[in-house]
Write a protein that holds these residues in place. Structure first.
Motif, PDB file in Angstrom:
ATOM      1  N   ASN A  77       0.833  -1.200   0.000  1.00 52.04           N
ATOM      2  CA  ASN A  77       0.000   0.000   0.000  1.00 52.04           C
ATOM      3  C   ASN A  77       0.874   1.260   0.000  1.00 52.04           C
ATOM      4  OD1 ASN A  77      -1.763   2.103   0.517  1.00 52.04           O
ATOM      5  ND2 ASN A  77      -2.815   1.070   2.188  1.00 52.04           N
ATOM      6  N   PRO A  78       0.947   1.991  -1.129  1.00 54.64           N
ATOM      7  CA  PRO A  78       1.777   3.190  -1.184  1.00 54.64           C
ATOM      8  C   PRO A  78       1.263   4.329  -0.306  1.00 54.64           C
ATOM      9  CG  PRO A  78       0.454   3.046  -3.157  1.00 54.64           C
ATOM     10  CD  PRO A  78       0.260   1.747  -2.395  1.00 54.64           C
ATOM     11  N   ALA A  79       0.026   4.275   0.118  1.00 52.99           N
ATOM     12  CA  ALA A  79      -0.511   5.317   1.002  1.00 52.99           C
ATOM     13  C   ALA A  79       0.145   5.269   2.375  1.00 52.99           C
ATOM     14  CB  ALA A  79      -2.027   5.185   1.137  1.00 52.99           C
ATOM     15  N   ARG A  80       0.851   4.203   2.676  1.00 52.43           N
ATOM     16  CA  ARG A  80       1.537   4.070   3.957  1.00 52.43           C
ATOM     17  C   ARG A  80       2.971   4.611   3.917  1.00 52.43           C
ATOM     18  NH1 ARG A  80      -0.992   1.192   7.837  1.00 52.43           N
ATOM     19  NH2 ARG A  80      -2.792  -0.072   7.255  1.00 52.43           N
ATOM     20  N   LEU A  81       3.403   5.108   2.757  1.00 54.55           N
ATOM     21  CA  LEU A  81       4.743   5.702   2.676  1.00 54.55           C
ATOM     22  C   LEU A  81       4.782   6.973   3.516  1.00 54.55           C
ATOM     23  CD1 LEU A  81       5.488   5.259  -1.139  1.00 54.55           C
ATOM     24  CD2 LEU A  81       6.596   4.079   0.764  1.00 54.55           C
ATOM     25  N   PRO A  82       5.974   7.375   3.983  1.00 54.78           N
ATOM     26  CA  PRO A  82       6.055   8.590   4.792  1.00 54.78           C
ATOM     27  C   PRO A  82       5.710   9.831   3.977  1.00 54.78           C
ATOM     28  CG  PRO A  82       8.245   7.809   4.225  1.00 54.78           C
ATOM     29  CD  PRO A  82       7.277   6.756   3.770  1.00 54.78           C
ATOM     30  N   LEU A  83       5.182  10.821   4.662  1.00 59.96           N
ATOM     31  CA  LEU A  83       4.881  12.105   4.034  1.00 59.96           C
ATOM     32  C   LEU A  83       6.169  12.910   3.857  1.00 59.96           C
ATOM     33  CD1 LEU A  83       1.707  13.052   6.107  1.00 59.96           C
ATOM     34  CD2 LEU A  83       1.805  11.970   3.857  1.00 59.96           C
ATOM     35  N   GLY A  84       6.162  13.865   2.929  1.00 68.36           N
ATOM     36  CA  GLY A  84       7.257  14.812   2.814  1.00 68.36           C
ATOM     37  C   GLY A  84       8.293  14.513   1.748  1.00 68.36           C
ATOM     38  N   LEU A  85       8.123  13.443   0.987  1.00 63.85           N
ATOM     39  CA  LEU A  85       9.065  13.151  -0.087  1.00 63.85           C
ATOM     40  C   LEU A  85       8.682  13.935  -1.339  1.00 63.85           C
ATOM     41  CD1 LEU A  85       9.357   9.263   0.292  1.00 63.85           C
ATOM     42  CD2 LEU A  85      10.890  11.004   1.213  1.00 63.85           C
ATOM     43  N   LYS A  86       9.609  14.037  -2.280  1.00 62.79           N
ATOM     44  CA  LYS A  86       9.336  14.689  -3.562  1.00 62.79           C
ATOM     45  C   LYS A  86       8.548  13.717  -4.448  1.00 62.79           C
ATOM     46  CE  LYS A  86      13.523  17.404  -3.329  1.00 62.79           C
ATOM     47  NZ  LYS A  86      14.853  17.626  -3.893  1.00 62.79           N
ATOM     48  N   PRO A  87       7.753  14.251  -5.379  1.00 62.22           N
ATOM     49  CA  PRO A  87       6.970  13.376  -6.256  1.00 62.22           C
ATOM     50  C   PRO A  87       7.807  12.305  -6.963  1.00 62.22           C
ATOM     51  CG  PRO A  87       6.190  15.616  -6.489  1.00 62.22           C
ATOM     52  CD  PRO A  87       7.420  15.671  -5.613  1.00 62.22           C
ATOM     53  N   MET A  88       8.972  12.642  -7.464  1.00 63.14           N
ATOM     54  CA  MET A  88       9.806  11.646  -8.140  1.00 63.14           C
ATOM     55  C   MET A  88      10.329  10.598  -7.167  1.00 63.14           C
ATOM     56  SD  MET A  88       9.598  11.838 -11.312  1.00 63.14           S
ATOM     57  CE  MET A  88      10.787  10.570 -11.648  1.00 63.14           C
ATOM     58  N   ASP A  89      10.556  10.974  -5.912  1.00 58.90           N
ATOM     59  CA  ASP A  89      10.960   9.982  -4.905  1.00 58.90           C
ATOM     60  C   ASP A  89       9.861   8.930  -4.757  1.00 58.90           C
ATOM     61  OD1 ASP A  89      13.295  11.433  -4.405  1.00 58.90           O
ATOM     62  OD2 ASP A  89      12.413  12.497  -2.692  1.00 58.90           O
ATOM     63  N   TYR A  90       8.606   9.397  -4.665  1.00 59.19           N
ATOM     64  CA  TYR A  90       7.488   8.465  -4.546  1.00 59.19           C
ATOM     65  C   TYR A  90       7.407   7.551  -5.767  1.00 59.19           C
ATOM     66  CZ  TYR A  90       5.660  10.954  -0.476  1.00 59.19           C
ATOM     67  OH  TYR A  90       5.502  11.513   0.767  1.00 59.19           O
TER      68      TYR A  90
END
Length: 112
Positions: A35-48
């Motif tokens: 689930n990518p919604a569980r990734l941490p907040l605050g990264l850049k769009p390309m990081d995601y």
């Protein structure tokens, strides 16, 4: 089966609830959910995107939420999945075929 969830996150204030509902449903059906919604907040769009492509690489299939076409990122994930020749599952077809089976309305939220 390992299933990655793809759908609109950016600009959707209810994305966390929507992704969590899909995660619970897929887990209920016996799948391991990424689930990518569980990734941490605050990264850049390309990081995601880099992280999400790596998550798709280890998945057996990608589950597309109904709004995935409204998201550039999720649309790219769908194209990448096809390029990798992985199975694509449409979440709305799962729910329409089998119903939600008691998951009810998930109340957890997460701010973007």
């Amino acid at each position: 089966m390992k299933i990655y969830i793809a759908g609109k996150i950016t600009g959707d204030e209810n994305y966390y609830e929507k992704f969590l509902e899909a995660e619970l449903r897929l887990e209920h059906d016996g799948h391991t959910v990424i689930n990518p919604a569980r990734l941490p907040l605050g990264l850049k769009p390309m990081d995601y995107m880099h992280i999400c492509f790596a998550m798709i690489e280890v998945a057996d299939a990608v589950c597309l939420l109904p709004d995935y076409e409204d998201s550039l990122g999720a649309s790219l994930e769908e194209l990448y999945t096809r390029q990798q020749k992985k199975k694509i599952i449409h979440y709305d077809r799962i729910v329409n075929a089998y119903g939600k089976r008691g998951h009810g309305h998930v109340k957890q939220t997460r701010k973007v």
